[in-house]
Design a protein around this motif. Structure first.
Motif, PDB file in Angstrom:
ATOM      1  N   SER A 155      72.944 -29.840  86.231  1.00 23.35           N
ATOM      2  CA  SER A 155      74.236 -30.013  86.952  1.00 23.35           C
ATOM      3  C   SER A 155      75.332 -29.245  86.134  1.00 23.35           C
ATOM      4  O   SER A 155      76.560 -28.763  86.495  1.00 23.35           O
TER       5      SER A 155
ATOM      6  N   SER B 142      75.372 -36.380  88.211  1.00 25.77           N
ATOM      7  CA  SER B 142      74.021 -36.026  88.110  1.00 25.77           C
ATOM      8  C   SER B 142      73.351 -35.209  87.166  1.00 25.77           C
ATOM      9  O   SER B 142      73.937 -34.612  86.555  1.00 25.77           O
TER      10      SER B 142
ATOM     11  N   MET C 160      69.028 -38.767  88.416  1.00 28.60           N
ATOM     12  CA  MET C 160      69.797 -38.592  89.601  1.00 28.60           C
ATOM     13  C   MET C 160      69.981 -37.079  89.920  1.00 28.60           C
ATOM     14  O   MET C 160      70.551 -36.199  89.236  1.00 28.60           O
TER      15      MET C 160
ATOM     16  N   ALA D  51      71.129 -34.279  92.964  1.00 28.54           N
ATOM     17  CA  ALA D  51      71.972 -34.039  93.905  1.00 28.54           C
ATOM     18  C   ALA D  51      71.523 -32.848  94.712  1.00 28.54           C
ATOM     19  O   ALA D  51      71.161 -31.883  94.319  1.00 28.54           O
TER      20      ALA D  51
ATOM     21  N   THR E 163      79.887 -35.039  91.948  1.00 28.35           N
ATOM     22  CA  THR E 163      78.539 -35.029  91.928  1.00 28.35           C
ATOM     23  C   THR E 163      77.946 -34.152  90.842  1.00 28.35           C
ATOM     24  O   THR E 163      77.074 -34.865  90.403  1.00 28.35           O
TER      25      THR E 163
ATOM     26  N   LYS F  88      71.958 -45.692  88.049  1.00 26.42           N
ATOM     27  CA  LYS F  88      71.069 -44.922  87.519  1.00 26.42           C
ATOM     28  C   LYS F  88      70.805 -45.286  85.904  1.00 26.42           C
ATOM     29  O   LYS F  88      69.664 -45.235  85.570  1.00 26.42           O
TER      30      LYS F  88
ATOM     31  N   SER G  21      76.197 -44.751  89.243  1.00 28.04           N
ATOM     32  CA  SER G  21      75.906 -44.107  87.679  1.00 28.04           C
ATOM     33  C   SER G  21      75.458 -45.519  87.084  1.00 28.04           C
ATOM     34  O   SER G  21      74.400 -45.298  86.386  1.00 28.04           O
TER      35      SER G  21
ATOM     36  N   SER H   5      70.676 -30.450  89.935  1.00 20.19           N
ATOM     37  CA  SER H   5      71.244 -30.393  91.719  1.00 20.19           C
ATOM     38  C   SER H   5      70.283 -29.135  92.175  1.00 20.19           C
ATOM     39  O   SER H   5      69.961 -28.242  91.455  1.00 20.19           O
TER      40      SER H   5
END
Lengths: 319, 300, 243
Positions: free
Chosen positions: C224, C207, C35, C37, C203, C187, C184, C210
């Motif tokens: 992140s 995540s 994931m 961001a 976020t 994911k 989440s 990022s």
């Protein structure tokens, strides 16, 4: 095309003055009555296209009932002359006033409407005028046709050419002058974006009505001259078919340019006359050209001219 | 004063007229709702249908239903062709000012089709006496020709099939999706070009069926589409541009209105009066009598 | 973290609206199962990035690759059929259709009824509220339900990559938490997500990696967890307490 805010008293470019001058002396050489007739037809259609463009190209409203306003002017002028004995020379003024009043009324009707709704409204107003004219057969003789007194006793075309040329010149200069004045600037502003025009202090209501009234006044004036030139009127002059022809010329010529429609008329009216086999397909070709212009060249002839002008700098075009 | 039987006869006549108006108006509405095109050449596809049915029935001696079917296929074919040749390139090149520009394009299209028909087939009327012999008698003693009755049934049937198609098939749902949110349709994988072609083809098909099934009442000639065009626009403006469901009651309403005002005022004045009513409606309720969809689409 | 080749690779992307260029030289990668961001202020170009990947905007320059296919310049419906789902900020639902019809249209690109049924079961499982309202018109749903429906519609095509733009915008805090929990969970179930979100704090928590966009350029990237400790990020995006 200038969009300067200040009044420009000289509104015609050297090129257009030159072309108009050539046009005005042309009949001195041209002896052929048939050719003169063609020139007159071009002038009549071209000046109608200019009056139409004054609404479509400036405030971006398609007056789809345009020919009905031309017809209203024609009938008014004819009836004034027939019933009140007014001179045919003054009749068209009456026609202009009547059409201007109708235009004012339609302008008010379409005020709240945008885009296609305004076009549909003017279409219905035009259809109503047409049905009214056909139905009031006691007055207009309906489809049997109304005989209208001519301007002159003579059948010669040359005097008529100068009459129509004069009206065309008047139409062109007045519309051009208004178009490049502050009023014209306001027209273009509301044509491009009504909301932002309103935000910057232009009153859309007022200017839309002014525009409609003016455009229709000229439509009526031209209608009057048409009536006393042709000598007979039927409600068919008000048909949407006529509007489409004028509309096609205006858009092929280039929306918002005014002169484009006149030039287009001088190209296509004689062209179709001379290519006899094409005559039958005349309206098909107008339609195809309109479609092609909309898809491939939305600016019409005027845009092509502007492009050419940028590429080729002719000596007499420089200031 | 109208007696109950005369009233009933007028009512039936109006409803029968209205079925055809509804069929034309639904097609017009579909094209505006899905493609945002104010279609001015809708009547030309009616004309094409009338000519095709005439040649199929009177010249090639097809059975009546086959004649109507061949008109339908011709309408579909012409509609698809026009979409691919005209609207597809326009959408690619100038998506701005779409509504007004497509209006002008359809104006040109109408000119082209009408005058091409004139050049090819001439101005004379090409009609047939009837598809089917006979008439049915209503309770009041009024006779209605079998042709008129069947054309009414055909209209209702077409509308029903269209509704079923839009409601229950994958493509039909995609058409409705495009009408409601173009971006949303793209995001779920709907090919807009394909949907536009199908939509225009369908609307042309329905107009052609209308022209074909009314052939014995209105013979084929180049400008025969004009009256149906006016009528369907009348309906669509009455109920609101793009309001498809409204086009059906709207069609019947206009059929009735027309029949009664014709009875009351005669043919010439009837136009003046019905047009004035329409101008009034446009003035007071620009979005139409039912609903407000049209306005949101009129950004042009 | 899964070790795999990138699912999505964006290389030197430039994009914008007509004559207004918004993105300059944007490069990013999303690995399978991650994931990722995109952070940044309003107007930094986050939405433009997503819209360009989804095919709603044509890139002016650069390249976008997805699962060994070059997808930049493809029309949006073809990108959608390649299993990239975009859930835009303003949802673009079909308001006059039922929840069920909206969901089924989400599976428009899947012609296999069996698979459609499978996705439907999965979506109804993930968003029980939608299942209860399946006959209601999308236009009559509440803001939170609409966002759920848009997410659900996006999942119906069984995407490989989900692009989500501002999923918590305009939602009550409780509803927003539900949305983040759902993301989440998705994911964890193996879905790859590229997320744009105003709520930087949450976020960064949910995540893996990022990217920070400023004025149409990527100015920072990283894990992140590490970005959360970064001075610039703290000052600019977490400073006055975003929550």
């Amino acid at each position: 095309m200038s969009t300067g805010g200040s009044h420009r008293w000289v509104v015609l470019s050297p090129l257009s003055l030159f072309l108009l001058a050539v046009l005005s002396v042309l009949p001195l050489w041209v002896q052929d009555e048939y050719l003169l007739q063609l020139l007159i037809s071009s002038l009549l259609l071209g000046s109608q296209a200019m009056a139409f463009d004054f609404t479509a190209g400036f405030i971006n409203v398609i007056n789809f009932g345009f020919s009905a306003f031309v017809g209203a002017g024609a009938y008014t002028s004819a009836l004034l002359v027939l019933h009140w004995g007014i001179s045919p020379w003054l009749g068209p003024l009456g026609g202009a006033v009547a059409s201007a009043a109708l235009g004012f009324f339609s302008g008010v009707l379409t005020l709240r409407l945008q885009g296609i709704y305004a076009a549909v409204m003017t279409w219905f107003v035009g259809l109503t005028l047409l049905s009214l004219t056909a139905s009031l057969s006691g007055l207009t003789r309906g489809y049997r046709g109304l005989n209208v007194p001519l301007f002159l006793e003579t059948a010669a075309r040359r005097p008529y050419f100068y009459i129509i040329f004069g009206v065309t010149f008047l139409t062109f200069v007045s519309l051009r002058w208004t178009g490049s004045s502050r009023v014209g600037l306001a027209f273009r502003a509301i044509g491009q974006n009504l909301e932002s025009a309103r935000a910057s202090g232009v009153n859309p209501t007022k200017y839309r009505v002014i525009n409609f009234t003016l455009s229709c006044a000229f439509a009526g004036l031209l209608g009057g001259f048409y009536a006393h030139f042709l000598g007979i009127l039927t409600p068919d002059v008000m048909h949407s078919r006529q509007t489409v022809e004028v509309l096609a010329l205006a858009y092929i010529g280039g929306r918002g340019s005014l002169w484009g429609g006149l030039v287009a008329a001088f190209i296509f009216v004689p062209l179709f006359e001379y290519l006899k086999p094409l005559m039958e397909l005349r309206l098909v070709i107008y339609g195809v050209l309109l479609i092609l212009v909309m898809i491939w060249c939305p600016g019409g002839l005027a845009a092509i001219y502007t492009q050419l002008k940028q590429q080729v700098r002719w000596p007499f075009m420089q200031r | 004063m109208l007696g109950p039987t005369a009233l009933w006869d007028l009512f039936v006549t109006g409803i029968f007229r209205g079925g055809m108006y509804a069929l034309m108006a639904v097609g017009l509405s579909l094209v505006f709702g899905v493609m945002n095109i104010p279609h001015f050449a809708h009547g030309e596809f009616y004309m094409l249908g009338a000519y095709t049915a005439y040649f199929a029935f009177a010249v090639f001696h097809f059975p009546a239903f086959m004649a109507i079917l061949s008109a339908a296929s011709m309408g579909l074919l012409a509609g698809v062709l026009v979409e691919k040749l005209v609207f597809y390139p326009l959408r690619r090149r100038h998506p701005e000012e779409w509504v007004l520009n497509t209006f002008l394009v359809t104006v040109g299209l109408s000119f082209v089709m009408q005058n091409a028909a004139l050049a090819v087939w001439g101005g004379q009327y090409r009609g047939i006496t009837q598809y089917w012999q006979g008439a049915i008698q209503l309770g009041s003693g009024m006779h209605i020709s079998l042709d008129r009755a069947i054309s009414f049934i055909v209209a209702i049937f077409c509308i029903a099939v269209l509704w079923w198609f839009l409601d229950f098939t994958r493509t039909g749902k995609a058409i409705r999706a495009v009408a409601q949110d173009e971006t949303g349709a793209l995001l779920v994988g709907i090919d807009l070009d394909q949907i536009h072609t199908i939509t225009f083809g369908l609307s042309s098909l329905m107009a052609a069926i209308a022209g074909a099934s009314l052939l014995s009442l209105n013979p084929a000639y180049p400008s025969v589409g004009l009256a149906p065009l006016y009528k369907s626009w009348y309906v669509v403006v009455l109920v609101g541009l793009g309001n498809m469901a409204g086009a059906i009651p709207g069609g019947f309403l206009v059929g009735l209105l027309e029949t009664f005002s014709y009875y009351a005022f005669g043919s010439g004045w009837q136009d003046v009066i019905s047009l004035s009513i329409l101008i009034l409606i446009l003035l007071l309720k620009p979005a139409g009598l039912f609903g407000n969809r049209g306005i949101s689409l009129s950004k042009a | 973290m899964l070790k795999a080749g990138p699912l999505l690779t964006v290389t030197q992307l430039e994009s914008g609206y007509n004559h207004l260029q918004i993105l300059w030289d944007v490069s990013l990668k999303v690995l399978k199962g991650e994931m990722v961001a995109l952070l940044g202020r309003n107007g930094a170009g986050k939405t433009t990035t997503l819209r360009t990947i989804a095919g709603l905007l044509k890139p002016k320059a650069g390249q976008i690759d997805f699962m060994d296919h070059r997808i930049d310049g493809l029309p949006a419906h073809e990108i959608s059929r390649m299993r990239i789902s975009f859930v835009p900020e303003n949802l673009h639902l079909f308001p006059a259709m039922s929840v069920m019809e909206n969901l089924l249209l989400g599976a428009y690109g899947i012609r296999d009824p069996g698979r459609t049924k499978g996705s439907l079961a999965f979506v109804c499982d993930t968003f029980p509220a939608l299942a209860r309202r399946r006959k209601q018109l999308a236009g009559s749903l509440s803001g939170g339900e609409r966002r759920m429906l848009a997410l659900g519609r996006g999942l119906m095509s069984q995407p490989e990559l989900l692009l989500v733009d501002e999923p918590s915008l305009g939602l009550a805090p409780k509803m927003a938490t539900t949305v983040f929990d759902t993301l989440s969970k998705l994911k964890l179930a193996g879905l790859t997500i590229l997320l744009v979100e105003q709520n930087v704090h949450t976020t960064l928590q949910i995540s893996d990696r990022s990217y920070v966009l400023e004025q149409g350029r990527i100015v920072m990237e990283g894990r992140s967890k590490e970005l959360m400790k970064d001075d610039h990020v703290c000052k600019t995006y977490l400073g006055s307490g975003d929550d």
